[in-house]
Design a protein around this motif. Sequence first.
Motif, PDB file in Angstrom:
ATOM      1  N   ALA A  62      40.063  28.821   7.276  1.00  0.00           N
ATOM      2  CA  ALA A  62      39.648  27.683   6.456  1.00  0.00           C
ATOM      3  C   ALA A  62      38.146  27.721   6.194  1.00  0.00           C
ATOM      4  O   ALA A  62      37.691  27.467   5.075  1.00  0.00           O
ATOM      5  N   LEU A  63      37.358  28.074   7.220  1.00  0.00           N
ATOM      6  CA  LEU A  63      35.917  28.171   7.022  1.00  0.00           C
ATOM      7  C   LEU A  63      35.582  29.282   6.033  1.00  0.00           C
ATOM      8  O   LEU A  63      34.659  29.151   5.229  1.00  0.00           O
ATOM      9  N   MET A  64      36.350  30.382   6.090  1.00  0.00           N
ATOM     10  CA  MET A  64      36.076  31.492   5.186  1.00  0.00           C
ATOM     11  C   MET A  64      36.216  31.073   3.729  1.00  0.00           C
ATOM     12  O   MET A  64      35.409  31.437   2.888  1.00  0.00           O
ATOM     13  N   VAL A  65      37.255  30.276   3.445  1.00  0.00           N
ATOM     14  CA  VAL A  65      37.473  29.892   2.057  1.00  0.00           C
ATOM     15  C   VAL A  65      36.426  28.894   1.590  1.00  0.00           C
ATOM     16  O   VAL A  65      36.059  28.864   0.419  1.00  0.00           O
ATOM     17  N   THR A  66      35.882  28.083   2.509  1.00  0.00           N
ATOM     18  CA  THR A  66      35.027  26.991   2.058  1.00  0.00           C
ATOM     19  C   THR A  66      33.536  27.293   2.123  1.00  0.00           C
ATOM     20  O   THR A  66      32.756  26.510   1.579  1.00  0.00           O
ATOM     21  N   ARG A  67      33.094  28.362   2.775  1.00  0.00           N
ATOM     22  CA  ARG A  67      31.642  28.617   2.863  1.00  0.00           C
ATOM     23  C   ARG A  67      31.097  29.043   1.509  1.00  0.00           C
ATOM     24  O   ARG A  67      31.742  29.772   0.771  1.00  0.00           O
ATOM     25  N   ARG A  68      29.861  28.611   1.200  1.00  0.00           N
ATOM     26  CA  ARG A  68      29.241  28.993  -0.069  1.00  0.00           C
ATOM     27  C   ARG A  68      28.767  30.437  -0.045  1.00  0.00           C
ATOM     28  O   ARG A  68      28.905  31.169  -1.008  1.00  0.00           O
ATOM     29  N   ASN A  69      28.172  30.818   1.081  1.00  0.00           N
ATOM     30  CA  ASN A  69      27.570  32.136   1.190  1.00  0.00           C
ATOM     31  C   ASN A  69      28.655  33.186   1.433  1.00  0.00           C
ATOM     32  O   ASN A  69      29.447  33.060   2.362  1.00  0.00           O
ATOM     33  N   ALA A  70      28.684  34.214   0.596  1.00  0.00           N
ATOM     34  CA  ALA A  70      29.736  35.227   0.728  1.00  0.00           C
ATOM     35  C   ALA A  70      29.636  35.965   2.056  1.00  0.00           C
ATOM     36  O   ALA A  70      30.653  36.374   2.624  1.00  0.00           O
ATOM     37  N   MET A  71      28.407  36.124   2.573  1.00  0.00           N
ATOM     38  CA  MET A  71      28.254  36.814   3.850  1.00  0.00           C
ATOM     39  C   MET A  71      28.883  36.011   4.988  1.00  0.00           C
ATOM     40  O   MET A  71      29.541  36.565   5.868  1.00  0.00           O
ATOM     41  N   HIS A  72      28.694  34.681   4.953  1.00  0.00           N
ATOM     42  CA  HIS A  72      29.336  33.843   5.970  1.00  0.00           C
ATOM     43  C   HIS A  72      30.853  33.969   5.867  1.00  0.00           C
ATOM     44  O   HIS A  72      31.555  34.049   6.887  1.00  0.00           O
ATOM     45  N   SER A  73      31.363  33.988   4.631  1.00  0.00           N
ATOM     46  CA  SER A  73      32.808  34.168   4.453  1.00  0.00           C
ATOM     47  C   SER A  73      33.277  35.455   5.100  1.00  0.00           C
ATOM     48  O   SER A  73      34.318  35.482   5.762  1.00  0.00           O
ATOM     49  N   ALA A  74      32.503  36.520   4.914  1.00  0.00           N
ATOM     50  CA  ALA A  74      32.896  37.814   5.483  1.00  0.00           C
ATOM     51  C   ALA A  74      32.948  37.738   6.999  1.00  0.00           C
ATOM     52  O   ALA A  74      33.888  38.244   7.627  1.00  0.00           O
ATOM     53  N   VAL A  75      31.955  37.080   7.603  1.00  0.00           N
ATOM     54  CA  VAL A  75      31.939  36.990   9.066  1.00  0.00           C
ATOM     55  C   VAL A  75      33.138  36.184   9.571  1.00  0.00           C
ATOM     56  O   VAL A  75      33.802  36.558  10.553  1.00  0.00           O
ATOM     57  N   PHE A  76      33.477  35.088   8.855  1.00  0.00           N
ATOM     58  CA  PHE A  76      34.636  34.304   9.291  1.00  0.00           C
ATOM     59  C   PHE A  76      35.935  35.062   9.070  1.00  0.00           C
ATOM     60  O   PHE A  76      36.882  34.919   9.856  1.00  0.00           O
ATOM     61  N   LEU A  77      35.977  35.892   8.016  1.00  0.00           N
ATOM     62  CA  LEU A  77      37.181  36.706   7.825  1.00  0.00           C
ATOM     63  C   LEU A  77      37.328  37.701   8.966  1.00  0.00           C
ATOM     64  O   LEU A  77      38.444  37.956   9.443  1.00  0.00           O
ATOM     65  N   ILE A  78      36.211  38.255   9.430  1.00  0.00           N
ATOM     66  CA  ILE A  78      36.274  39.173  10.576  1.00  0.00           C
ATOM     67  C   ILE A  78      36.827  38.449  11.795  1.00  0.00           C
ATOM     68  O   ILE A  78      37.668  38.983  12.528  1.00  0.00           O
ATOM     69  N   THR A  79      36.383  37.194  12.009  1.00  0.00           N
ATOM     70  CA  THR A  79      36.921  36.426  13.141  1.00  0.00           C
ATOM     71  C   THR A  79      38.430  36.237  13.008  1.00  0.00           C
ATOM     72  O   THR A  79      39.173  36.394  13.985  1.00  0.00           O
ATOM     73  N   THR A  80      38.883  35.902  11.786  1.00  0.00           N
ATOM     74  CA  THR A  80      40.325  35.732  11.579  1.00  0.00           C
ATOM     75  C   THR A  80      41.084  37.014  11.882  1.00  0.00           C
ATOM     76  O   THR A  80      42.127  36.997  12.538  1.00  0.00           O
ATOM     77  N   LEU A  81      40.540  38.140  11.407  1.00  0.00           N
ATOM     78  CA  LEU A  81      41.242  39.405  11.611  1.00  0.00           C
ATOM     79  C   LEU A  81      41.299  39.763  13.093  1.00  0.00           C
ATOM     80  O   LEU A  81      42.319  40.270  13.582  1.00  0.00           O
ATOM     81  N   LEU A  82      40.226  39.467  13.814  1.00  0.00           N
ATOM     82  CA  LEU A  82      40.239  39.760  15.254  1.00  0.00           C
ATOM     83  C   LEU A  82      41.242  38.869  15.977  1.00  0.00           C
ATOM     84  O   LEU A  82      41.941  39.322  16.895  1.00  0.00           O
ATOM     85  N   ALA A  83      41.311  37.593  15.567  1.00  0.00           N
ATOM     86  CA  ALA A  83      42.288  36.701  16.195  1.00  0.00           C
ATOM     87  C   ALA A  83      43.706  37.175  15.905  1.00  0.00           C
ATOM     88  O   ALA A  83      44.585  37.126  16.777  1.00  0.00           O
TER      89      ALA A  83
END
Lengths: 172, 100
Positions: free
Chosen positions: A19-40
Amino acid sequence: MLNSIIFYVFASVAILSAALMVTRRNAMHSAVFLITTLLATAGIFLQLRAEFLFIAQVILYVGGIMVLFIFVIMLVSLDTAVHQMQFARRKWVVLFIALALGFEVGFALWSTRGMPGHGLPVQMAAPADKLPPNSEALAGTLFHSYLLPFEIASVLLLVAMVGAVVMAKKRT
Amino acid sequence: MMPAGHYLFLSLALFLIGVIGVVSRRNVIVVLMSIELILNAVNINLVAFSRLFGDVSGQVFALFIIADAAAEAAVGLGIIIAFFRNRETVLADEMDLLKW
């Protein structure tokens, strides 16, 4: 007991950071949250005793694909993009699509609740200590029953590699 | 193993979040990342059912999906770089070269 705690921790981390990945403005933040999702998700694979896929997820997704993404995010200019509007002006369409899809799949899940495996605890699943070694079983199936799809996938990767190089090459 | 419905609902939630991302974001890179999220949600389903039925075919299929995601990401990011070089933008609604 421990199994379910592990599942709930990984599942909540996955959904929250998605959810954080979809809502962050900064694309880099989105990428970091996507990495967290993938690790989970990799953790959930491990909880499901799919050890080979756990390793493949960590090495391929997090180590390969996401590095590629971050590379491209850094390559295109980030600073100007952050200050532009990040969401399309069609909130109601988005909400409608999400609700319709959610209702559809939720109804499908609800209407099959009596079938084995859904809702009911599963008797079919083998106990964890009775499973064959995961990599061995996976390799046996992959190279016996799925040899042709495996070769086709290698051709696909070759085509994608050539295609990516051609796309990103500077026109002379 | 947990009841299979838990995995189905986790997968459904991730899938829906991915769909929302694809439809609502303007940045094409984030749209591509949402597609990766959708593929990942499908993988959870496949692995859960593979564990449920004690058949590793589901995990083989998940492996193929990971390979597909890699190919798709490589080509998609190549297209984004080529487009950014021409038009200086990564916003989806400014990509209208093919619009008549």
